[in-house]
Design an enzyme around this catalytic site. Sequence first.
Site, mmCIF file in Angstrom:
data_model
loop_
_atom_site.group_PDB
_atom_site.id
_atom_site.type_symbol
_atom_site.label_atom_id
_atom_site.label_comp_id
_atom_site.label_asym_id
_atom_site.label_seq_id
_atom_site.Cartn_x
_atom_site.Cartn_y
_atom_site.Cartn_z
ATOM 1 N N ASP A 33 0.799 -1.161 -0.034
ATOM 2 C CA ASP A 33 -0.165 0.206 0.033
ATOM 3 C C ASP A 33 0.805 1.318 0.071
ATOM 4 O O ASP A 33 1.682 1.372 0.581
ATOM 5 C CB ASP A 33 -0.873 0.075 1.321
ATOM 6 C CG ASP A 33 -2.146 0.975 1.192
ATOM 7 O OD1 ASP A 33 -2.092 2.089 1.110
ATOM 8 O OD2 ASP A 33 -3.261 0.522 1.169
ATOM 9 N N GLN A 96 -14.709 2.008 1.130
ATOM 10 C CA GLN A 96 -13.845 1.347 0.224
ATOM 11 C C GLN A 96 -13.397 2.725 -0.773
ATOM 12 O O GLN A 96 -14.339 3.434 -1.204
ATOM 13 C CB GLN A 96 -14.511 0.430 -0.852
ATOM 14 C CG GLN A 96 -13.646 -0.254 -1.945
ATOM 15 C CD GLN A 96 -14.626 -1.068 -2.741
ATOM 16 O OE1 GLN A 96 -15.692 -1.441 -2.579
ATOM 17 N NE2 GLN A 96 -13.794 -1.782 -3.665
ATOM 18 N N HIS A 102 -10.017 -5.838 -2.960
ATOM 19 C CA HIS A 102 -8.943 -6.004 -2.349
ATOM 20 C C HIS A 102 -8.986 -6.321 -0.978
ATOM 21 O O HIS A 102 -9.842 -6.025 -0.162
ATOM 22 C CB HIS A 102 -7.884 -4.933 -2.872
ATOM 23 C CG HIS A 102 -8.391 -3.615 -2.274
ATOM 24 N ND1 HIS A 102 -9.374 -2.905 -2.908
ATOM 25 C CD2 HIS A 102 -8.331 -2.854 -0.931
ATOM 26 C CE1 HIS A 102 -9.546 -1.786 -2.390
ATOM 27 N NE2 HIS A 102 -9.023 -1.777 -1.227
ATOM 28 N N PHE A 103 -7.907 -7.097 -0.696
ATOM 29 C CA PHE A 103 -7.818 -7.334 0.895
ATOM 30 C C PHE A 103 -6.491 -6.517 1.296
ATOM 31 O O PHE A 103 -5.437 -6.556 0.837
ATOM 32 C CB PHE A 103 -7.530 -8.760 1.226
ATOM 33 C CG PHE A 103 -8.613 -9.508 0.992
ATOM 34 C CD1 PHE A 103 -9.096 -10.060 -0.342
ATOM 35 C CD2 PHE A 103 -9.457 -10.161 2.002
ATOM 36 C CE1 PHE A 103 -10.246 -10.712 -0.747
ATOM 37 C CE2 PHE A 103 -10.381 -10.975 1.889
ATOM 38 C CZ PHE A 103 -10.756 -11.258 0.522
ATOM 39 N N HIS A 104 -6.597 -5.920 2.365
ATOM 40 C CA HIS A 104 -5.415 -5.313 3.282
ATOM 41 C C HIS A 104 -4.982 -6.227 4.373
ATOM 42 O O HIS A 104 -5.759 -7.043 5.032
ATOM 43 C CB HIS A 104 -6.050 -4.125 4.283
ATOM 44 C CG HIS A 104 -6.565 -2.876 3.540
ATOM 45 N ND1 HIS A 104 -6.062 -1.676 2.978
ATOM 46 C CD2 HIS A 104 -7.920 -2.785 2.923
ATOM 47 C CE1 HIS A 104 -6.533 -0.762 2.264
ATOM 48 N NE2 HIS A 104 -7.821 -1.605 2.226
HETATM 49 P P1 AMP Z 1 -9.852 0.985 0.193
HETATM 50 O O1 AMP Z 1 -10.008 2.222 0.693
HETATM 51 O O2 AMP Z 1 -9.996 -0.238 0.985
HETATM 52 O O3 AMP Z 1 -10.386 0.920 -1.057
HETATM 53 O O4 AMP Z 1 -8.224 1.022 0.042
HETATM 54 C C1 AMP Z 1 -7.550 1.437 -1.133
HETATM 55 C C2 AMP Z 1 -6.112 1.396 -0.562
HETATM 56 O O5 AMP Z 1 -5.322 1.625 -1.685
HETATM 57 C C3 AMP Z 1 -5.584 2.457 0.378
HETATM 58 O O6 AMP Z 1 -5.166 2.053 1.618
HETATM 59 C C4 AMP Z 1 -4.792 3.299 -0.328
HETATM 60 O O7 AMP Z 1 -3.649 3.803 0.430
HETATM 61 C C5 AMP Z 1 -4.250 2.320 -1.317
HETATM 62 N N1 AMP Z 1 -3.766 2.836 -2.712
HETATM 63 C C6 AMP Z 1 -4.333 4.065 -3.235
HETATM 64 N N2 AMP Z 1 -3.598 4.094 -4.694
HETATM 65 C C7 AMP Z 1 -2.634 3.055 -4.614
HETATM 66 C C8 AMP Z 1 -1.544 2.818 -5.464
HETATM 67 N N3 AMP Z 1 -1.293 3.545 -6.626
HETATM 68 N N4 AMP Z 1 -0.478 2.082 -5.161
HETATM 69 C C9 AMP Z 1 -0.774 1.351 -3.784
HETATM 70 N N5 AMP Z 1 -1.835 1.411 -2.885
HETATM 71 C C10 AMP Z 1 -2.667 2.619 -3.342
#
Ligand code: AMP
Length: 143
Positions: A33, A96, A102-104
């Site tokens: 991330d 989201q 996606h999974f964190h």
């Molecule tokens: P969500 O809010 O669960 O959709 O999480 C999206 C995640 O993607 C967030 O934790 C962001 O920090 C991460 N994110 C956004 N853009 C990128 C990127 N280009 N590369 C890696 N992580 C990203």
Amino acid sequence: MAYDRNNVFARILRGELPCIKVYEDPATLAFLDIMPQSDGHTLVLPKEPAVTLLDLSPEAASACILTTKRVAAAVRRAVGAPGLLISQFNGEAAGQTVPHVHFHIIPRFPGLKLKAHAREKGDSDRLEQIAARIMGELDAQRG
Ligand code: AMP
């Protein structure tokens, strides 16, 4: 829910945008991330286009959870985390921000608060160092 083919993760999957990749197989991709909530914060996504877990095929969902399990073990060892938070948001109302499922994987340490979600960019050298450690652990798992 309609899938936006130009969301940031779709573009990463097509190779149009960079990512700090730690793992890839025919069905899934895992990368760090870019705005980590803790050291080692990693994302696992299916290559199948789907907005939420509910839109995903059973096969892709299975592949995602297997990759999450495998990568989580490597993340835990790479950063020496005693705990791991594994989370997954479905829909804007749930928090989201990127509309590709996606999974964190978020390492947790006693007494250490998480940084805010998707707020502050991580230092790129540090991210690269952590990715190298995670990949080393994945290699060790295979070997
Ligand atoms: P969500 O809010 O669960 O959709 O999480 C999206 C995640 O993607 C967030 O934790 C962001 O920090 C991460 N994110 C956004 N853009 C990128 C990127 N280009 N590369 C890696 N992580 C990203």
